[in-house]
Each structure stands twice: as C-alpha cells, then as structure tokens.
Scaffold this active site. Structure first.
Site, mmCIF file in Angstrom:
data_model
loop_
_atom_site.group_PDB
_atom_site.id
_atom_site.type_symbol
_atom_site.label_atom_id
_atom_site.label_comp_id
_atom_site.label_asym_id
_atom_site.label_seq_id
_atom_site.Cartn_x
_atom_site.Cartn_y
_atom_site.Cartn_z
ATOM 1 N N HIS A 73 0.832 -1.198 0.000
ATOM 2 C CA HIS A 73 0.000 0.000 0.000
ATOM 3 C C HIS A 73 0.870 1.254 0.000
ATOM 4 O O HIS A 73 2.051 1.212 0.341
ATOM 5 C CB HIS A 73 -0.937 0.024 1.215
ATOM 6 C CG HIS A 73 -0.285 0.490 2.470
ATOM 7 N ND1 HIS A 73 0.515 -0.311 3.242
ATOM 8 C CD2 HIS A 73 -0.292 1.710 3.069
ATOM 9 C CE1 HIS A 73 0.959 0.384 4.277
ATOM 10 N NE2 HIS A 73 0.489 1.610 4.193
ATOM 11 N N ALA A 117 21.577 -5.459 -2.466
ATOM 12 C CA ALA A 117 21.296 -4.824 -1.179
ATOM 13 C C ALA A 117 21.026 -3.331 -1.349
ATOM 14 O O ALA A 117 21.658 -2.660 -2.175
ATOM 15 C CB ALA A 117 22.470 -5.031 -0.229
ATOM 16 N N LYS A 137 17.652 -1.040 -11.153
ATOM 17 C CA LYS A 137 17.819 -1.206 -12.601
ATOM 18 C C LYS A 137 18.550 -2.507 -12.874
ATOM 19 O O LYS A 137 19.432 -2.905 -12.110
ATOM 20 C CB LYS A 137 18.622 -0.039 -13.183
ATOM 21 C CG LYS A 137 17.916 1.278 -13.080
ATOM 22 C CD LYS A 137 18.746 2.394 -13.663
ATOM 23 C CE LYS A 137 17.988 3.707 -13.462
ATOM 24 N NZ LYS A 137 18.763 4.846 -13.841
#
Length: 187
Positions: A73, A117, A137
């Site tokens: 959410h 990480a 990415k």
C-alpha cells in the site's frame, strides 16, 4: 481482540530467543492465513512485510528475502482523497532479495532474479536478471552474474565451512587466508 493478537505476534516475531527459521515459519504461516501465497523453501529473514493487504502478496519457491521491507500500500493519497493506493507484489521463483531493499506496491520480480542490497524496487524486474540501485535497474543477466562468480571462485579462496566454523581455532589457517585476500567464498 485483533489488536491484542497482533501485538502478541509482534512480540513473538521480535523475541530474541526464537531462531530466524522459526520467525520465518511464523511469518509465512501468517501471510498464507491472510490470503497471500508463499511457495516452498522460502526464507524471510529480519524483514518487514506489509500485513495490511497480505492477500496482494505472492512469493514463489526457492526465495530468500533478507532485511527487506515489502509494501502493498501507499497512503500518500489518503489525507487528500480519503483513499489509499494498493497494489500487488509478486516475487517469482529462485529469487534472492538483498538486505535493506524496499519493494513498492504494484511491482513484479521475475524468476531467477537477484536484487542487490539497498535497492528500491519501484517497477517490474524481468526474469533472469540481476538488478540493483535506487531506483532498481537491471545490470546484467542472472546467468552472466553466475558465470562471473564461478570465474572468481577459481581465483579466490573457497572454503567448505560455515561462518561459525571459520571462527573456531582449528580453522585459523583458513580464516587467516581469507583475511589476507580480504575476500573469498564460504558455505
């Protein structure tokens, strides 16, 4: 009663005497009981999963999630519009999600993926990818990464020892070699 049960569960999950395996089992059972799906051989270690909409969460098999925040959410619209945006999070099979990563709602992580990480997953990550960064990415394919690591393993120290075994005096030689090279591989 529900608030009490939630508080009790948080205490149980935060209890230092519980192993990470047990905490993971409890969290997975809770996700499943609230309508989410979790496959087999899944480890959720020191992570925070949004339990407001667990039915929007799907985690495949052979997945490791370490120190991650998963959100289904986004309440940025609530005060203005009176509604909270929600979106599913899907994590495929054979996925590793690195420490400190945040996975945002309405995202899908494909199969055979490594997320580095500290990443922020704000859009879909395709199958057979290694991705990192904020925003996350794709930096190479999973297969390319594994080949690169195999090549490194041929050049760097490799020990069939667990971290706690390396701490023992009887493995001082191996530990010293690892320190000397400042990198290597352990079980």
């Amino acid at each position: 009663m529900i608030k009490f049960a939630g508080k009790m569960l948080r205490r149980i999950l935060n209890a230092s005497e519980l192993s990470e395996d047990k905490k993971s089992e409890i969290l997975i059972a809770r996700i499943r009981s609230k309508g989410g799906t979790v496959g087999d051989n899944v480890d959720i270690i020191s992570s925070n999963i949004d339990m407001g909409e667990p039915y929007l969460l799907s985690i495949g098999s052979n997945v490791t999630i370490t120190g991650v925040k998963i959100l289904t959410h986004d309440a940025s619209t609530y005060k203005e519009l009176g509604y909270t945006k929600v979106g599913s999070v899907t994590i495929g099979n054979n996925v590793f999600v690195g420490w400190g990563t945040i996975i945002l709602p309405d995202t899908k992580i494909g199969n055979k993926v490594i997320i580095g990480a500290g990443s922020v997953v704000a859009k879909d990550i395709p199958d057979n990818s290694v991705a990192a960064g904020s925003p996350c990415k794709v930096i190479c394919t999973y297969d390319e990464y594994m080949q690169k690591i195999k090549n490194r393993m041929a050049e760097q120290p490799c020990f069939d020892l667990l971290p706690e075994e390396l701490m023992l005096d009887q493995h001082k030689t191996e530990r010293d070699e690892l320190i000397k090279h400042s990198k290597g591989f352990i079980k």
